[in-house]
Structures are given as C-alpha cells and as structure tokens.
Design a protein around this motif. Structure first.
Motif, PDB file in Angstrom:
ATOM      1  N   HIS A 207      39.868  35.774  45.235  1.00 19.09           N
ATOM      2  CA  HIS A 207      40.228  35.275  43.911  1.00 19.09           C
ATOM      3  C   HIS A 207      41.311  36.153  43.289  1.00 19.09           C
ATOM      4  O   HIS A 207      41.704  37.189  43.843  1.00 19.09           O
ATOM      5  N   THR A 208      41.778  35.730  42.102  1.00 15.26           N
ATOM      6  CA  THR A 208      42.658  36.549  41.271  1.00 15.26           C
ATOM      7  C   THR A 208      42.160  36.424  39.835  1.00 15.26           C
ATOM      8  O   THR A 208      41.170  35.736  39.565  1.00 15.26           O
ATOM      9  N   GLY A 209      42.874  37.061  38.907  1.00 11.38           N
ATOM     10  CA  GLY A 209      42.607  36.795  37.503  1.00 11.38           C
ATOM     11  C   GLY A 209      42.934  35.348  37.180  1.00 11.38           C
ATOM     12  O   GLY A 209      43.559  34.626  37.960  1.00 11.38           O
ATOM     13  N   PHE A 262      31.317  38.746  49.723  1.00 11.02           N
ATOM     14  CA  PHE A 262      31.746  39.370  48.472  1.00 11.02           C
ATOM     15  C   PHE A 262      33.044  38.723  48.036  1.00 11.02           C
ATOM     16  O   PHE A 262      33.602  37.850  48.734  1.00 11.02           O
ATOM     17  N   THR A 263      33.554  39.154  46.866  1.00 10.31           N
ATOM     18  CA  THR A 263      34.754  38.554  46.280  1.00 10.31           C
ATOM     19  C   THR A 263      35.806  39.603  45.973  1.00 10.31           C
ATOM     20  O   THR A 263      35.592  40.444  45.100  1.00 10.31           O
ATOM     21  N   PRO A 264      36.955  39.586  46.643  1.00  7.07           N
ATOM     22  CA  PRO A 264      38.095  40.384  46.220  1.00  7.07           C
ATOM     23  C   PRO A 264      38.809  39.723  45.043  1.00  7.07           C
ATOM     24  O   PRO A 264      38.881  38.490  44.950  1.00  7.07           O
ATOM     25  N   GLU A 265      39.348  40.548  44.139  1.00 10.54           N
ATOM     26  CA  GLU A 265      40.149  40.070  42.999  1.00 10.54           C
ATOM     27  C   GLU A 265      41.538  40.693  43.113  1.00 10.54           C
ATOM     28  O   GLU A 265      41.672  41.915  43.149  1.00 10.54           O
ATOM     29  N   ILE A 266      42.574  39.832  43.104  1.00 10.58           N
ATOM     30  CA  ILE A 266      43.910  40.278  43.504  1.00 10.58           C
ATOM     31  C   ILE A 266      44.928  39.980  42.407  1.00 10.58           C
ATOM     32  O   ILE A 266      45.746  39.065  42.513  1.00 10.58           O
TER      33      ILE A 266
END
Length: 395
Positions: A207-209, A262-266
């Motif tokens: 994901h991202t913001g 899990f979730t990375p945020e980029i």
C-alpha cells in the motif's frame, strides 16, 4: 485520538447482516452450483485451474487458479475474472505468475487494493521483472490491480452503484462473501477464495498513503507472529507499526487462515517514489531469498538502518479550515507537547496550532496544503503502555 471499535452491530449493521443472510439463502436456493463451489473453495478445495474460454489482449482468462497446473520454469500472464459490472461484463484482474523450474514455497504479492496507490503497484512490478523462472524454486504470483474500478479513476475507494452512488474501501471487506450485498464484497471473496489463498504460503499486501496524505517508509505487521516478524525485519526501512490494525484488511484475512502476511506502506499516493520503491524491492527480494525462492546474498535489512517500532499511532486532526504549515518532517522524532503544525486563514492569521500528545516519530503527514476541520494532519508512531481493543483511525 484512537477510539475503540464499537462492539456489536448498530442498526445499519444489523440490517446489512440481515440482508446478507437473506441474500446468501436466495443464492443457495437459486443457484446451487456456484454456492457449492464457494463453500468448497473456502474450505480448501476443489483445486484446479478453470479457464473461461475467453482471451483478453492475448491473455487467457481464468475464474480459478491453481499454480500447480502451470508449466514450471516459465512466466505466465493471465486475467482473473472478477465480479460482474452493472452492464453484465466482468472486472478482470491482471495476474502474473513466475513459476520456478524447481518446487518450493509459494508467495503472493498484492497491490491495487486501493486505486490511488501507484508506488505499491510499481514495487510489485519491479520485483516480478527481476525474477528468472529458470533459476527459481517455487512460485511467485502477483496481482497489481485488485480494485479495478477505483484504479480507472485513480481514487482510493471502489465506486459502487448498488444502492445509489457510494464509495467502498475494499480494504475493509476481506475475505469477502461470494453471496454478499455489495459487488465489492463479492469481488473480494472471488479473489481470496479462488486466486489468492489457494496459492499462498506467505503473502504481502502493498500500500501507500492515501490521496492528500503521505507516509514514511514503514511496515504494518503483527510482530507477535514469528514468521511475520522474520519477514518484516528483512526490510531496510525505518519504521514498523506493530499492530494488527483493522478487521477486514487483506493481510489479516491471510493471517486468519494461517498464511503469514503483512502490509508495507510506500510513501504518497498517485505518484512513484522511486527511492522509496527501491527500499521495498530490496526488502521483498530478501523475503524471497529467506524462503529459498531465489538464490543469492541478502541485501540491506533492518539491521542496516535505525528502526523505530511502535504499537500505536497518535492522530492530529485539523480543528479549523485553512492552509497548513508543517513544522516537522516525516521520520522526525517528536516529544510530547512539541508543536508540529500551524494553520492560517485566508488573511494569513494563525487560526490553530497543533502539538503532539505523545513522544514518537512522524509516520504520516497531510500533503494537501489546505484542510478542513476533522482532516488528519499527522500521525505519530509511538508506544502505548496498554493496548485495549481494536484502534480505529480517521482517513
């Protein structure tokens, strides 16, 4: 501040649950075949790839995928047939499968659950383009456009017209319901039951913001799960949000069926942050090496950077309308009581000043220059002594 999730069902929730129950019953009565297929898929079978017979842009369309059926040592490009559109066609989801010449672990990489998150898509594409099936052990399956109608307009939520114009956050819908009351819930269930879950020994949902709000490079993970902790620590990023966050997010749906995820945020939405993408590509390749899918030495990991681990996020919300001036930057360390932003009206007068109620690090900031009351201006990652219930955050 974070609020506890409401327990039980409000009136709308009760009505929705009742409709869902009735809808499922009607589906079972009127179409026993698909309902049986759904039940079997949710319990782990039947297996086997189902081709619809359609070809889109030269790529075969499947309604169920079993990577065991695909030829080893090759890259496979497919479309998955998702939920129907209001005109009776289908939303097709792009699927890339890189199957190694030798058997091994099966990884699933997902992006595009939110339609405005471009760096997450590019991260997955970059990882997949680095894979050589002739030298791999195992399989990596990637989906880069889960929420197709949201991506068409590069917006966060799925535009749903089932009961009038509505916008639905697909990352609150997993694992979905193939007989659900919205197309979004059905789409989520089709993907989860027939594409994602059956082909995953581990999974990462990128994901991202959101639009108007950018975030630092960080991972969201339940660090109490050893296999998840091992994966997350292979990323050379400076923050870890050690929290299971919302019910209904995709990585929790995987976790609920025993698949570590899990979730990375980029970074920010709607743009490509190449420097930040590189960090997550490196970390993801480390994960594939950790599982033996690809060979080679590890790249940089969390041991090579200073990592802040927090278990809660403190939101600072706008109390007025006007222009926002941030006094701190992403990743800055913050003390309780420190001023982090000011807000001015059209005359340039200061109408609000904002301070942190906790000590931690800046993990997200509003990127739009203006805000109205209630808009999140910043999130501060910190450690809460006592965790109670499920925390919810404004978005």
């Amino acid at each position: 501040m974070p609020e506890k999730a409401m327990e039980g069902l409000d009136r709308r929730g009760f009505m929705t649950a009742s409709i869902a129950t009735a809808g499922a019953a009607a589906g079972l009565a009127g179409n026993a075949g698909p309902a049986k297929a759904q039940d079997a898929s949710a319990s782990g079978g039947p297996r086997g790839t189902l081709y619809t017979g359609d070809v889109v842009d030269g790529k075969k369309v499947v309604s169920r995928l079993d990577v065991d059926d695909l030829a080893p040592g090759q890259r496979h490009l497919l479309y998955f047939q998702g939920v129907e559109t209001p005109t009776g066609q289908h939303w097709y989801v792009s699927v890339t499968v890189v199957k190694g010449a030798k058997p091994g672990k099966r990884g699933v990489l997902v992006s595009g659950v939110h339609g405005d998150e471009m760096s997450s898509v590019h991260t997955v594409q970059t990882v997949m383009n680095q894979l050589n099936p002739a030298e791999m052990s195992g399989v990596v399956t990637a989906v880069t456009d889960v929420s197709r109608p949201a991506m068409e307009s590069m917006q966060r939520r799925w535009p749903n017209a089932g009961r009038g114009a509505d916008l639905i956050d697909m990352n609150r819908e997993w694992p979905g319901n193939e007989n659900g009351v919205t197309a979004v819930s059905r789409h989520a269930a089709l993907l989860f039951n027939r594409l994602l879950r059956p082909n995953a020994d581990f999974a990462i949902d990128f994901h991202t913001g959101t639009t108007g709000f950018e975030v630092a490079a960080f991972n969201i993970a339940g660090m109490d799960a050893p296999e998840v902790k091992a994966m997350v620590e292979l990323y050379p990023v400076g923050q870890i949000f050690d929290n299971h966050v919302y019910p209904g997010v995709l990585h929790n749906a995987f976790m609920d069926v025993g698949i570590p995820s899990f979730t990375p945020e980029i970074g920010a939405a709607r743009v490509l942050d190449v420097k930040m993408i590189d960090l997550f590509v490196e970390g993801t390749m480390n994960v594939l090496k950790h599982y033996g899918v690809v060979a080679g030495p590890m790249g940089r990991t969390g041991k090579d950077v200073s990592v802040f681990v927090g278990n809660s996020a403190f939101p600072i919300l706008a109390a007025a309308g006007g222009l926002v001036e941030h006094l701190v930057k992403l990743n800055d360390k913050i003390e309780a009581g420190q001023k982090v932003a000011v807000q001015r009206n059209s005359f340039g007068e200061v109408v609000a000043e904002y301070t942190s109620g906790v000590a931690g690090v800046i993990t997200g900031q509003r990127s739009d220059a203006m805000a109205e009351p209630g808009d999140p201006l910043a999130f501060i990652l910190f450690n809460k002594a006592t965790q109670e219930g499920v925390e919810t955050y404004p978005e």
